[in-house]
Design a protein around this motif. Structure first.
Motif, PDB file in Angstrom:
ATOM      1  N   LEU A  10       0.838  -1.207   0.000  1.00  0.00           N
ATOM      2  CA  LEU A  10       0.000   0.000   0.000  1.00  0.00           C
ATOM      3  C   LEU A  10       0.872   1.255   0.000  1.00  0.00           C
ATOM      4  CD1 LEU A  10      -2.873  -0.982   2.471  1.00  0.00           C
ATOM      5  CD2 LEU A  10      -3.099  -0.518   0.023  1.00  0.00           C
ATOM      6  N   GLU A  11       1.958   1.233   0.745  1.00  0.00           N
ATOM      7  CA  GLU A  11       2.881   2.371   0.733  1.00  0.00           C
ATOM      8  C   GLU A  11       3.492   2.550  -0.659  1.00  0.00           C
ATOM      9  OE1 GLU A  11       3.483   4.642   3.004  1.00  0.00           O
ATOM     10  OE2 GLU A  11       1.950   3.724   4.272  1.00  0.00           O
ATOM     11  N   GLU A  12       3.845   1.426  -1.297  1.00  0.00           N
ATOM     12  CA  GLU A  12       4.391   1.515  -2.654  1.00  0.00           C
ATOM     13  C   GLU A  12       3.363   2.102  -3.621  1.00  0.00           C
ATOM     14  OE1 GLU A  12       5.647  -2.377  -3.704  1.00  0.00           O
ATOM     15  OE2 GLU A  12       7.294  -2.456  -2.250  1.00  0.00           O
ATOM     16  N   ALA A  13       2.098   1.690  -3.459  1.00  0.00           N
ATOM     17  CA  ALA A  13       1.046   2.223  -4.320  1.00  0.00           C
ATOM     18  C   ALA A  13       0.873   3.729  -4.105  1.00  0.00           C
ATOM     19  CB  ALA A  13      -0.274   1.499  -4.055  1.00  0.00           C
ATOM     20  N   LYS A  14       0.977   4.173  -2.841  1.00  0.00           N
ATOM     21  CA  LYS A  14       0.885   5.609  -2.564  1.00  0.00           C
ATOM     22  C   LYS A  14       2.041   6.376  -3.220  1.00  0.00           C
ATOM     23  CE  LYS A  14      -1.544   5.208   1.863  1.00  0.00           C
ATOM     24  NZ  LYS A  14      -1.458   5.429   3.318  1.00  0.00           N
ATOM     25  N   GLU A  15       3.235   5.799  -3.165  1.00  0.00           N
ATOM     26  CA  GLU A  15       4.383   6.447  -3.805  1.00  0.00           C
ATOM     27  C   GLU A  15       4.185   6.542  -5.319  1.00  0.00           C
ATOM     28  OE1 GLU A  15       7.817   4.260  -2.664  1.00  0.00           O
ATOM     29  OE2 GLU A  15       7.740   4.894  -0.550  1.00  0.00           O
ATOM     30  N   LEU A  16       3.614   5.495  -5.921  1.00  0.00           N
ATOM     31  CA  LEU A  16       3.323   5.546  -7.357  1.00  0.00           C
ATOM     32  C   LEU A  16       2.326   6.659  -7.660  1.00  0.00           C
ATOM     33  CD1 LEU A  16       3.072   1.776  -8.351  1.00  0.00           C
ATOM     34  CD2 LEU A  16       4.760   3.421  -9.167  1.00  0.00           C
ATOM     35  N   LEU A  17       1.300   6.791  -6.818  1.00  0.00           N
ATOM     36  CA  LEU A  17       0.329   7.875  -7.019  1.00  0.00           C
ATOM     37  C   LEU A  17       0.997   9.241  -6.931  1.00  0.00           C
ATOM     38  CD1 LEU A  17      -2.905   6.753  -5.098  1.00  0.00           C
ATOM     39  CD2 LEU A  17      -2.603   7.010  -7.562  1.00  0.00           C
ATOM     40  N   GLU A  18       1.920   9.394  -5.989  1.00  0.00           N
ATOM     41  CA  GLU A  18       2.636  10.668  -5.867  1.00  0.00           C
ATOM     42  C   GLU A  18       3.465  10.954  -7.116  1.00  0.00           C
ATOM     43  OE1 GLU A  18       4.900  10.395  -2.326  1.00  0.00           O
ATOM     44  OE2 GLU A  18       3.169  10.516  -0.971  1.00  0.00           O
ATOM     45  N   GLN A  19       4.125   9.931  -7.651  1.00  0.00           N
ATOM     46  CA  GLN A  19       4.903  10.112  -8.875  1.00  0.00           C
ATOM     47  C   GLN A  19       3.995  10.494 -10.048  1.00  0.00           C
ATOM     48  OE1 GLN A  19       8.166  10.135  -9.296  1.00  0.00           O
ATOM     49  NE2 GLN A  19       8.558   9.731  -7.135  1.00  0.00           N
ATOM     50  N   MET A  20       2.860   9.811 -10.148  1.00  0.00           N
ATOM     51  CA  MET A  20       1.903  10.128 -11.216  1.00  0.00           C
ATOM     52  C   MET A  20       1.381  11.553 -11.069  1.00  0.00           C
ATOM     53  SD  MET A  20       0.004   6.432 -11.009  1.00  0.00           S
ATOM     54  CE  MET A  20      -1.389   6.800 -12.078  1.00  0.00           C
ATOM     55  N   ASP A  21       1.123  11.961  -9.817  1.00  0.00           N
ATOM     56  CA  ASP A  21       0.629  13.315  -9.573  1.00  0.00           C
ATOM     57  C   ASP A  21       1.665  14.349 -10.000  1.00  0.00           C
ATOM     58  OD1 ASP A  21      -1.262  15.130  -8.763  1.00  0.00           O
ATOM     59  OD2 ASP A  21      -0.622  15.147  -6.679  1.00  0.00           O
TER      60      ASP A  21
END
Length: 224
Positions: free
Chosen positions: A45-56
């Motif tokens: 879940l933390e990795e998924a949040k980091e991916l969202l931040e990169q996409m943002d």
């Protein structure tokens, strides 16, 4: 830039699919395996949040006129992320043997009514948590809209500033043109005045010459 965003999208899709499968398995696992699976899911879940931040961050680099489609996709991914977190919380407190033992106690002397009450309280807490998460997502979406609106406003102000500079330069060129036209008009007026004066002088000289000729002829006739 769009290729980077699409790469993050693919990684996010694969990761969320894995998380969804593991969340579904959590309630059915023995306590030891469940603890390990929960830690694994938390990490993913933390990795998924980091991916969202990169996409943002990638979306923020897109020009505002082309950003709408990507913003819609980001809102969808964030909603999916919120749903995963909610499902994960529910799976951790599902009615497994471990949870029943914690609620009933080792001696099994707790009553069924207490168990029902605790379950209702837990369901109420889950509902409140979901409401808070929805409010948080709405606030985040509102913040994103405010940021985009501010960026658009800044760009509009910059464009207006450039347009004002262009208008000012155009006015200065018009003033210079008017000044040049004024000078040209004065020069042409002076030349026309001199031409008229020269013609008047020529006419006067012609009259004088004619009179002189007539007088000479008259004197010549009288002598004879």
């Amino acid at each position: 830039m769009s290729s980077d965003f699409e790469g993050y999208e693919q990684d996010f899709a694969v990761l969320t699919a894995e998380i969804t499968g593991k969340i579904a398995r959590v309630p059915r696992l023995p306590p030891d395996e469940k603890k390990q699976m929960v830690a694994n899911v938390e990490k993913q879940l933390e990795e998924a949040k980091e991916l969202l931040e990169q996409m943002d961050l990638e979306v923020r680099e897109i020009p505002p006129q082309s950003r709408g489609m990507y913003n819609n996709r980001m809102r969808s991914y964030k909603q999916e992320m919120g749903k995963l977190e909610t499902d994960f919380k529910r799976s951790r407190i599902a009615y497994s043997d471990e949870v029943r033992n914690e609620l009933l106690g080792d001696d099994g002397n707790s009553s069924e009514n207490q168990l029902i009450k605790l379950r209702e309280e837990r369901a109420h807490l889950l509902d409140n948590t979901e409401r808070l998460e929805r409010s948080s997502r709405r606030l985040e979406a509102g913040y994103q809209i405010a940021v985009e609106t501010e960026q658009i406003g800044q760009e509009m102000l910059e464009n207006l500033s450039h347009d004002r500079e262009k208008i000012q330069r155009a006015r200065e060129r018009l003033r210079e043109t008017d000044a040049n036209l004024g000078k040209s008009s004065r020069i042409l007026t002076g030349m026309l005045r001199r031409i008229i004066q020269n013609r008047i002088l020529l006419v006067i000289l012609g009259i004088i010459v004619v009179i002189t000729i007539l007088m000479a002829i008259t004197f010549s006739v009288r002598r004879h």
